[in-house]
Design a protein around this motif. Structure first.
Motif, short mmCIF file in Angstrom:
data_model
loop_
_atom_site.label_atom_id
_atom_site.label_comp_id
_atom_site.label_asym_id
_atom_site.label_seq_id
_atom_site.Cartn_x
_atom_site.Cartn_y
_atom_site.Cartn_z
N LEU A 226 19.02 17.82 35.31
CA LEU A 226 18.45 18.19 34.02
C LEU A 226 19.60 18.26 33.02
CD1 LEU A 226 15.95 21.03 35.02
CD2 LEU A 226 15.38 18.70 34.33
N SER A 227 19.44 17.55 31.91
CA SER A 227 20.46 17.56 30.87
C SER A 227 19.82 17.97 29.56
CB SER A 227 21.10 16.18 30.74
OG SER A 227 22.13 16.19 29.77
N ASN A 228 20.56 18.73 28.75
CA ASN A 228 20.02 19.25 27.49
C ASN A 228 20.94 18.92 26.34
OD1 ASN A 228 19.64 21.99 25.57
ND2 ASN A 228 17.79 21.06 26.36
N ASN A 229 20.36 18.57 25.21
CA ASN A 229 21.12 18.15 24.05
C ASN A 229 21.53 19.33 23.18
OD1 ASN A 229 22.16 16.63 21.91
ND2 ASN A 229 20.17 16.51 20.90
N ASN A 230 22.86 19.47 22.98
CA ASN A 230 23.42 20.37 21.97
C ASN A 230 23.20 21.85 22.21
OD1 ASN A 230 24.65 18.48 20.42
ND2 ASN A 230 23.13 18.45 18.80
N GLU A 231 22.73 22.25 23.36
CA GLU A 231 22.45 23.65 23.59
C GLU A 231 22.72 23.99 25.05
OE1 GLU A 231 18.58 26.58 23.23
OE2 GLU A 231 18.74 24.85 21.90
N ILE A 235 19.46 26.68 32.73
CA ILE A 235 18.89 25.96 33.86
C ILE A 235 19.40 24.53 33.94
CG2 ILE A 235 16.86 25.26 32.54
CD1 ILE A 235 17.17 25.98 36.32
N MET A 236 19.91 24.00 32.84
CA MET A 236 20.31 22.60 32.80
C MET A 236 21.61 22.38 33.58
SD MET A 236 17.93 21.23 31.08
CE MET A 236 16.65 21.69 29.91
N ASP A 237 21.69 21.25 34.26
CA ASP A 237 22.93 20.88 34.94
C ASP A 237 24.00 20.47 33.94
OD1 ASP A 237 22.21 20.80 37.93
OD2 ASP A 237 20.58 19.65 37.01
N THR A 238 23.59 19.86 32.85
CA THR A 238 24.52 19.23 31.92
C THR A 238 24.24 19.69 30.50
OG1 THR A 238 24.43 17.27 33.33
CG2 THR A 238 25.45 17.00 31.17
N VAL A 239 25.31 19.89 29.75
CA VAL A 239 25.20 20.11 28.31
C VAL A 239 25.73 18.86 27.63
CG1 VAL A 239 25.87 21.54 26.35
CG2 VAL A 239 25.60 22.57 28.61
N SER A 240 24.92 18.27 26.75
CA SER A 240 25.34 17.07 26.04
C SER A 240 25.64 17.43 24.60
CB SER A 240 24.25 16.00 26.12
OG SER A 240 24.79 14.73 25.84
N GLN A 261 34.46 24.19 31.14
CA GLN A 261 34.43 23.66 32.50
C GLN A 261 34.40 24.84 33.48
OE1 GLN A 261 34.42 20.34 33.23
NE2 GLN A 261 34.57 19.68 31.12
N PRO A 262 33.79 24.64 34.68
CA PRO A 262 33.35 23.37 35.24
C PRO A 262 31.92 22.99 34.90
CG PRO A 262 33.16 25.08 36.88
CD PRO A 262 33.72 25.74 35.66
N ARG A 263 31.33 23.53 33.84
CA ARG A 263 30.03 23.10 33.37
C ARG A 263 30.07 21.60 33.14
NH1 ARG A 263 24.90 23.77 32.85
NH2 ARG A 263 23.98 25.03 31.21
N LEU A 264 29.09 20.87 33.66
CA LEU A 264 29.02 19.43 33.42
C LEU A 264 28.78 19.18 31.94
CD1 LEU A 264 26.97 17.63 36.22
CD2 LEU A 264 29.09 16.84 35.17
N THR A 265 29.61 18.35 31.36
CA THR A 265 29.58 18.16 29.91
C THR A 265 29.58 16.68 29.56
OG1 THR A 265 30.89 20.19 29.70
CG2 THR A 265 30.71 18.79 27.76
N GLU A 266 28.68 16.32 28.65
CA GLU A 266 28.64 14.97 28.09
C GLU A 266 29.02 15.01 26.62
OE1 GLU A 266 25.02 12.42 30.18
OE2 GLU A 266 24.56 13.79 28.55
N ALA A 267 29.59 13.93 26.16
CA ALA A 267 29.76 13.69 24.73
C ALA A 267 28.98 12.41 24.42
CB ALA A 267 31.23 13.50 24.38
N CYS A 268 27.94 12.53 23.60
CA CYS A 268 27.16 11.33 23.30
C CYS A 268 27.50 10.85 21.89
CB CYS A 268 25.66 11.57 23.47
SG CYS A 268 24.99 13.01 22.64
#
Length: 611
Positions: A226-231, A235-240, A261-268
């Motif tokens: 589960l990935s969530n945008n900007n927030e 519960i989300m695995d990833t913050v984008s 970190q170690p929170r999974l992080t994306e930069a879109c």
């Protein structure tokens, strides 16, 4: 991506807590926030993904679902094309965003649920199959937002059809009504596509939370992400983190990221860097240096790059984006060994210090996950001269080579720095230097120290700065000045402190309310007995910058060393970060590793005495 209503973390937690009793009695077990989980492993091993915004409003735009589907098929859409283009970027996953509020809420797959466009051809299923055949993953974008239901003067949502399907009135243009509709779509997709890898979700909807959507996803598809945008929804695995601009250097995107970190992080971010996230009819240019710089600087911060390309109706990318992909393949192939299978250097995984170096140089470092003595220095902005100086973070260097050519380079090490000389083959985007080391030297073992603090927030004691766990940290409880005292248990040589601050804020002031919570003004004292401290042996100002920071101390032998933080960079206008300090770890260096100059003379390295 566009504007979305934001639910703050505290409100989300309050909603979860208020629902715990009810869920325990009548529903599934409440989903927990898991910073790490085995289902995340494939994404943690990734460096990049391909983001595909593509739907009914893709230029030239359609109001008829069947007409759009016919145009897609007649244009020769082929899932294998997207997979091949993703591989050129060294992406290991794709995110399909067709069920998007600005793209007509189009579901690019057959559905038994009426309410918005659903195709007869299974584009999603074809993409999953094509990706799987090449070892790639697919995630599906899902929107929470009905506010664009009449975008462009056309009503994209069919409340009457969905109401008839459900047997009660549902207004899809309201958040509750759309929440019910999208909830049903989540469930249908989970049932139909077991080989999907998860959902990429554009923020929360109250209906989902109130009806246990995330708990259902965890129960039905426990291996999905589960990935969530900007927030940072727990519960989300990833913050984008959505694209930010204005950094200096412009490619140094991680300066805008606030997820520790170690929170999974994306930069879109978009290719091209300006304009819409979807194809609007323009073949815009792609800035090669900016795009490659973002990908590499993200890798140097253990951040995943989710790169958005604007597919046309037939699925193909405009010519300039396709040309960039071709260039990127050739470029990245040559240096991928310094990016794939690595973590960012200078953070929780060890490694050399990233950021601003000498004579205007700037870049990041990476460290191999298989070999902690294999490091890479990525010089994204070259120095004005022919030498580069990087802080060694306690590693003893044994050899430096130009990664592309294999050419051995002269270097010298001393006073905590590695200075590499004779560099002539500067790449316009990323000069990669491979550095071999022989472990860390001169670091006082954290297990032989104890830590205390002048003040600590509940659950975040000073001892956290010595445990090597990035999920624990010392919190100053919004009190400044604040100090951490390290007891070395006996008198030992002290030459420097290496400080890893928690990466929970931007590293520069983006606005009055988004500022850096890093150390600004500091002092260091030492003592024989822990009572008499005398004058500071070091004081100054640390830059607001990501990665490990160093405080050098004149050679001394003492039992106690105290770091006092007098101020941080966040101003009073940033009420969330003002006067707040979080430290992951503090290391004591008793000696600088290495001494002397190493030359190759075309053969085996030889050490000469330092001058």
């Amino acid at each position: 991506m566009g504007h979305r209503s934001r639910r703050r973390l505290g409100a989300w937690l309050a909603a979860v807590l208020s629902a715990v009793v009810t869920l325990a009695l009548t529903g599934p077990t409440p989903a927990r926030a898991e910073v790490t989980n085995p289902r995340q492993q494939w994404l943690r091993q990734s460096q990049a993904g391909l983001f595909l915004h593509w739907g009914m409003r893709t230029s030239p735009g359609y109001t008829s679902c069947s007409a759009w589907e016919k145009a897609v098929t007649d244009g020769g859409w082929d899932a294998g094309y997207w997979v091949a283009e993703a591989k050129k970027l060294h992406a290991s996953y794709l995110v399909l965003a067709s069920f998007h509020s600005r793209l007509g809420y189009a579901r690019a797959w057959p559905s038994a649920i009426p309410g918005s466009c659903s195709t007869k051809r299974d584009f999603l299923g074809e993409l999953i199959d094509a990706a799987k055949a090449q070892g790639l993953k697919v995630m599906l974008y899902m929107t929470d937002d009905p506010q664009w239901h009449a975008e462009g003067g056309h009503e994209w949502l069919d409340s009457a059809a969905y109401s008839a399907h459900k047997g009660h009135d549902v207004d899809l243009t309201t958040r509750d009504g759309f929440g019910e509709y999208s909830y049903d779509n989540f469930v249908e997709v989970m049932r139909k596509y077991p080989e999907l890898s998860g959902f990429w979700i554009d923020n929360d909807n109250d209906y989902w939370i109130d009806h246990g959507l995330y708990e259902k996803i965890r129960a039905d598809r426990p291996d999905w992400l589960l990935s969530n945008n900007n927030e940072d929804t727990p519960i989300m695995d990833t913050v984008s983190n959505e694209q930010k601009t204005g950094m200096t250097p412009a490619y140094d995107y991680p300066q805008a990221i606030w997820t520790p970190q170690p929170r999974l992080t994306e930069a879109c971010f978009k290719l091209p860097s300006s304009g819409a996230w979807w194809y609007s009819g323009t073949d815009s240019a792609v800035d090669q240096g900016l795009t490659l710089g973002r990908l590499i600087s993200n890798s140097g911060s253990s951040v995943k790059s989710l790169m958005a390309e604007t597919a046309q109706v037939n699925g193909r990318f405009p010519g300039k984006q396709e040309a960039f992909n071709n260039y990127a393949k050739t470029y990245l192939d040559k240096i991928w060994g310094s990016l794939g299978g690595t973590e960012g250097g200078g953070y929780s995984y060890g490694g050399l210090q990233p950021g601003a170096w000498n004579d205007g140089a700037h870049g990041v470092t990476t460290v191999s996950t298989a070999d902690p003595d294999r490091h890479f220095v990525h010089v994204l902005t070259r120095p004005s001269g022919s030498t580069l100086t990087v802080r060694d973070n306690g590693y003893k260097a044994t050899g430096v080579t130009d990664y592309r050519t294999g050419k051995k380079l002269d270097f010298r090490q001393g006073d905590g720095r590695i200075t590499i000389s004779g560099i002539t083959d500067w790449d316009p985007y990323d000069t990669v230097l491979a550095v071999r080391t022989d472990g860390r030297q001169g670091i006082v073992p954290p297990g032989s120290l104890t830590a205390s603090a002048s003040v600590s927030a509940s659950g975040h004691p000073a001892s956290a700065v010595l445990d090597g766990d990035p999920q624990t940290y010392w919190d100053n409880n919004t009190t400044l000045p604040a100090s951490v005292t390290l007891d070395l248990r006996s008198a030992k040589s002290i030459r420097y402190l290496a400080v890893n601050q928690r990466e929970w804020s931007v590293s520069y002031a983006r606005s009055d309310t988004e500022q850096s919570a890093r150390i600004r003004d500091y002092q260091v004292h030492v003592s024989d007995n822990g009572r008499d401290w005398g004058s500071p042996v070091a004081s100054g100002t640390l830059p607001s910058a990501r990665g490990v920071r160093f405080i050098d101390i004149p050679a001394t032998t003492k039992r106690y060393v105290r770091l006092t933080v007098n101020s941080t960079w966040a101003a009073a206008t940033d009420t969330k970060r003002y006067r707040k300090l979080l430290l992951d770890e503090v290391r004591v260096g008793s000696a600088y590793p290495g001494s002397g100059r190493i030359t190759t003379d075309g053969g085996a390295p030889r050490i000469r005495a330092a001058r």
